[in-house]
Write a protein that holds these residues in place. Structure first.
Motif, PDB file in Angstrom:
ATOM      1  N   ASP A 100       0.802  -1.231   0.000  1.00  0.00           N
ATOM      2  CA  ASP A 100       0.000   0.000   0.000  1.00  0.00           C
ATOM      3  C   ASP A 100       0.831   1.276   0.000  1.00  0.00           C
ATOM      4  OD1 ASP A 100      -2.363  -1.416  -0.068  1.00  0.00           O
ATOM      5  OD2 ASP A 100      -2.617  -1.425   2.116  1.00  0.00           O
ATOM      6  N   ASP A 101       2.124   1.177   0.346  1.00  0.00           N
ATOM      7  CA  ASP A 101       2.959   2.361   0.523  1.00  0.00           C
ATOM      8  C   ASP A 101       3.901   2.502  -0.682  1.00  0.00           C
ATOM      9  OD1 ASP A 101       5.037   4.110   1.200  1.00  0.00           O
ATOM     10  OD2 ASP A 101       5.015   3.552   3.321  1.00  0.00           O
ATOM     11  N   ALA A 102       3.662   3.540  -1.478  1.00  0.00           N
ATOM     12  CA  ALA A 102       4.451   3.717  -2.709  1.00  0.00           C
ATOM     13  C   ALA A 102       5.941   3.914  -2.408  1.00  0.00           C
ATOM     14  CB  ALA A 102       3.912   4.911  -3.504  1.00  0.00           C
ATOM     15  N   ASP A 103       6.247   4.654  -1.344  1.00  0.00           N
ATOM     16  CA  ASP A 103       7.661   4.874  -1.003  1.00  0.00           C
ATOM     17  C   ASP A 103       8.322   3.556  -0.606  1.00  0.00           C
ATOM     18  OD1 ASP A 103       7.407   7.552  -1.506  1.00  0.00           O
ATOM     19  OD2 ASP A 103       7.116   8.107   0.604  1.00  0.00           O
ATOM     20  N   ALA A 104       7.593   2.733   0.123  1.00  0.00           N
ATOM     21  CA  ALA A 104       8.145   1.435   0.544  1.00  0.00           C
ATOM     22  C   ALA A 104       8.385   0.550  -0.677  1.00  0.00           C
ATOM     23  CB  ALA A 104       7.190   0.756   1.523  1.00  0.00           C
ATOM     24  N   LYS A 105       7.485   0.604  -1.639  1.00  0.00           N
ATOM     25  CA  LYS A 105       7.692  -0.196  -2.859  1.00  0.00           C
ATOM     26  C   LYS A 105       8.887   0.326  -3.645  1.00  0.00           C
ATOM     27  CE  LYS A 105       3.295  -0.199  -4.239  1.00  0.00           C
ATOM     28  NZ  LYS A 105       2.027  -0.521  -4.910  1.00  0.00           N
ATOM     29  N   ALA A 106       9.068   1.651  -3.659  1.00  0.00           N
ATOM     30  CA  ALA A 106      10.232   2.214  -4.353  1.00  0.00           C
ATOM     31  C   ALA A 106      11.525   1.758  -3.673  1.00  0.00           C
ATOM     32  CB  ALA A 106      10.142   3.740  -4.368  1.00  0.00           C
ATOM     33  N   ARG A 107      11.523   1.736  -2.338  1.00  0.00           N
ATOM     34  CA  ARG A 107      12.718   1.265  -1.605  1.00  0.00           C
ATOM     35  C   ARG A 107      12.934  -0.229  -1.873  1.00  0.00           C
ATOM     36  NH1 ARG A 107      17.435   1.138  -0.457  1.00  0.00           N
ATOM     37  NH2 ARG A 107      18.183   0.603   1.605  1.00  0.00           N
ATOM     38  N   ALA A 108      11.843  -0.993  -1.919  1.00  0.00           N
ATOM     39  CA  ALA A 108      11.972  -2.418  -2.219  1.00  0.00           C
ATOM     40  C   ALA A 108      12.583  -2.599  -3.606  1.00  0.00           C
ATOM     41  CB  ALA A 108      10.605  -3.102  -2.134  1.00  0.00           C
ATOM     42  N   GLU A 109      12.172  -1.766  -4.542  1.00  0.00           N
ATOM     43  CA  GLU A 109      12.720  -1.893  -5.891  1.00  0.00           C
ATOM     44  C   GLU A 109      14.214  -1.565  -5.912  1.00  0.00           C
ATOM     45  OE1 GLU A 109      10.771   0.240  -9.112  1.00  0.00           O
ATOM     46  OE2 GLU A 109      11.563  -1.305 -10.458  1.00  0.00           O
ATOM     47  N   GLU A 110      14.613  -0.562  -5.150  1.00  0.00           N
ATOM     48  CA  GLU A 110      16.057  -0.247  -5.065  1.00  0.00           C
ATOM     49  C   GLU A 110      16.828  -1.458  -4.540  1.00  0.00           C
ATOM     50  OE1 GLU A 110      15.749   4.472  -3.791  1.00  0.00           O
ATOM     51  OE2 GLU A 110      16.590   3.034  -2.385  1.00  0.00           O
ATOM     52  N   ILE A 111      16.272  -2.082  -3.517  1.00  0.00           N
ATOM     53  CA  ILE A 111      16.947  -3.238  -2.908  1.00  0.00           C
ATOM     54  C   ILE A 111      17.010  -4.391  -3.913  1.00  0.00           C
ATOM     55  CG2 ILE A 111      16.713  -5.013  -1.109  1.00  0.00           C
ATOM     56  CD1 ILE A 111      15.542  -2.751   0.691  1.00  0.00           C
ATOM     57  N   LEU A 112      15.900  -4.627  -4.607  1.00  0.00           N
ATOM     58  CA  LEU A 112      15.881  -5.704  -5.600  1.00  0.00           C
ATOM     59  C   LEU A 112      16.919  -5.457  -6.694  1.00  0.00           C
ATOM     60  CD1 LEU A 112      12.019  -6.161  -5.856  1.00  0.00           C
ATOM     61  CD2 LEU A 112      13.659  -7.918  -5.103  1.00  0.00           C
ATOM     62  N   THR A 113      17.028  -4.219  -7.117  1.00  0.00           N
ATOM     63  CA  THR A 113      17.999  -3.884  -8.164  1.00  0.00           C
ATOM     64  C   THR A 113      19.409  -4.168  -7.670  1.00  0.00           C
ATOM     65  OG1 THR A 113      16.474  -2.210  -8.979  1.00  0.00           O
ATOM     66  CG2 THR A 113      18.747  -2.051  -9.725  1.00  0.00           C
ATOM     67  N   GLU A 114      19.644  -3.812  -6.418  1.00  0.00           N
ATOM     68  CA  GLU A 114      20.971  -4.081  -5.852  1.00  0.00           C
ATOM     69  C   GLU A 114      21.243  -5.586  -5.807  1.00  0.00           C
ATOM     70  OE1 GLU A 114      21.595  -2.443  -1.930  1.00  0.00           O
ATOM     71  OE2 GLU A 114      23.425  -3.627  -1.724  1.00  0.00           O
ATOM     72  N   LEU A 115      20.202  -6.377  -5.592  1.00  0.00           N
ATOM     73  CA  LEU A 115      20.366  -7.834  -5.487  1.00  0.00           C
ATOM     74  C   LEU A 115      20.386  -8.522  -6.853  1.00  0.00           C
ATOM     75  CD1 LEU A 115      18.082  -8.766  -2.429  1.00  0.00           C
ATOM     76  CD2 LEU A 115      20.513  -8.167  -2.440  1.00  0.00           C
ATOM     77  N   GLY A 116      20.383  -7.731  -7.927  1.00  0.00           N
ATOM     78  CA  GLY A 116      20.549  -8.330  -9.245  1.00  0.00           C
ATOM     79  C   GLY A 116      19.288  -8.470 -10.070  1.00  0.00           C
ATOM     80  N   TRP A 117      18.150  -7.944  -9.561  1.00  0.00           N
ATOM     81  CA  TRP A 117      16.904  -7.998 -10.329  1.00  0.00           C
ATOM     82  C   TRP A 117      16.800  -6.771 -11.227  1.00  0.00           C
ATOM     83  CZ3 TRP A 117      13.712 -12.170 -10.375  1.00  0.00           C
ATOM     84  CH2 TRP A 117      13.994 -13.146  -9.421  1.00  0.00           C
ATOM     85  N   PRO A 118      16.095  -6.878 -12.345  1.00  0.00           N
ATOM     86  CA  PRO A 118      15.959  -5.709 -13.212  1.00  0.00           C
ATOM     87  C   PRO A 118      14.930  -4.716 -12.687  1.00  0.00           C
ATOM     88  CG  PRO A 118      14.836  -7.571 -14.189  1.00  0.00           C
ATOM     89  CD  PRO A 118      15.513  -8.095 -12.954  1.00  0.00           C
ATOM     90  N   GLY A 119      14.456  -4.924 -11.476  1.00  0.00           N
ATOM     91  CA  GLY A 119      13.475  -4.015 -10.881  1.00  0.00           C
ATOM     92  C   GLY A 119      12.300  -4.794 -10.331  1.00  0.00           C
ATOM     93  N   ALA A 120      11.218  -4.055 -10.078  1.00  0.00           N
ATOM     94  CA  ALA A 120      10.018  -4.645  -9.491  1.00  0.00           C
ATOM     95  C   ALA A 120       8.851  -4.519 -10.462  1.00  0.00           C
ATOM     96  CB  ALA A 120       9.680  -3.938  -8.183  1.00  0.00           C
ATOM     97  N   GLU A 121       7.999  -5.519 -10.465  1.00  0.00           N
ATOM     98  CA  GLU A 121       6.743  -5.473 -11.238  1.00  0.00           C
ATOM     99  C   GLU A 121       5.641  -5.185 -10.213  1.00  0.00           C
ATOM    100  OE1 GLU A 121       6.641  -6.338 -14.776  1.00  0.00           O
ATOM    101  OE2 GLU A 121       4.741  -5.296 -14.519  1.00  0.00           O
ATOM    102  N   ASP A 122       5.142  -3.953 -10.232  1.00  0.00           N
ATOM    103  CA  ASP A 122       4.197  -3.520  -9.196  1.00  0.00           C
ATOM    104  C   ASP A 122       2.800  -4.065  -9.510  1.00  0.00           C
ATOM    105  OD1 ASP A 122       2.675  -2.248  -7.326  1.00  0.00           O
ATOM    106  OD2 ASP A 122       3.365  -0.218  -7.823  1.00  0.00           O
TER     107      ASP A 122
END
Ligand SMILES: NC(=O)c1ccc[n+]([C@@H]2O[C@H](COP(=O)([O-])OP(=O)(O)OC[C@H]3O[C@@H](n4cnc5c(N)ncnc54)[C@H](OP(=O)(O)O)[C@@H]3O)[C@@H](O)[C@H]2O)c1
Length: 217
Positions: free
Chosen positions: A160-182
């Protein structure tokens, strides 16, 4: 300022894969379990190296992390969160990797779904945290630095929290993912969790456990 302390509630394959993986990416990791002794051999493997992972109780792991991952059996999530102490999650990003699966009687089924999800229940249990469903649709082998024969798809997330999803996407990118599919708000956990029994059946038919779902256009 963002810190790089992560607490992982759980001691199974997911917690170990993420614990090692986050440590490899420079995070200060504490894995939480009710029985720290059972992880001694595992932690000894990397003691004193840059990949070292600390172990403590559920509450110590929750307190340690500025970001906390929930990685326990879906049917005991409430017990685990109670032990971890819900106030220890306040103001934090919680990455919820759990699935509400019933393994009795062959192939896994959802314990509940359609009009409810574990992601929604976890968010309701942690009203002062921002829960992002994440990691639940892939194998623990692929959670960090994933390698697929095809192009790696973004990780499905919802919350529900857009900022939290943006932070999750940053973390995923750092872990080697091309980003998040919201996939939307936390209610969409109903559908991300429902992908998992399908993921198992597809894996059985293809005889592979390294697959993932993605969106093509
Ligand atoms: N395995 C995968 O590849 C995968 C992939 C995506 C998502 N998931 C999901 O991620 C979660 C973790 O999966 P996993 O395979 O790593 O481990 P798991 O075997 O599903 O769960 C192990 C964890 O559950 C905790 N637990 C068990 N009974 C408990 C109780 N009565 N009270 C409190 N905690 C209890 C254990 O605590 P202790 O540490 O104290 O023993 C342990 O930390 C699951 O929800 C699963 O569906 C798994």
């Amino acid at each position: 300022m963002e810190t790089r302390r992560i607490g992982i509630i759980g001691s199974g394959d997911v917690a170990k894969a993420l614990g090692r993986g986050f440590a490899r990416h420079g995070w200060d990791v504490k894995v939480g379990t009710r029985s720290p002794d059972k992880l001694r051999a595992w932690t000894d493997e990397t003691a004193g190296t840059d990949d070292a992972v600390d172990v403590g109780s559920f509450a110590e792991a929750a307190t340690h992390g500025d970001v906390v991952v929930l990685a326990v059996r879906g049917d005991v999530a409430k017990e685990a969160l109670d032990l971890a102490g819900v106030t220890n999650f306040a103001g934090k990003l919680v990455l919820d990797a759990t699935n509400p699966l019933d393994f009795t009687g062959g192939e896994p089924r959802l314990l509940f779904g359609g009009t409810d999800s574990l992601g929604e229940r976890v968010q309701a249990m942690l009203p002062d945290a921002s829960v992002v469903k994440c990691f639940n649709t892939v194998s623990h082998h692929q959670m960090v630095d994933p390698e697929f024969e095809a192009e790696t798809p973004p990780m499905f997330v919802c919350g529900d929290d857009a900022d939290a999803k943006a932070r999750a996407e940053e973390i995923l990118t750092e872990l080697g993912w091309p980003g998040a599919e919201d996939a939307g708000g936390i209610e969409s956990a109903r559908y991300l969790e429902a992908l998992v029994p399908l993921w198992v059946r597809v894996g059985e038919n293809r005889d592979t456990w390294s697959h993932a779902f993605g969106v093509v256009q």
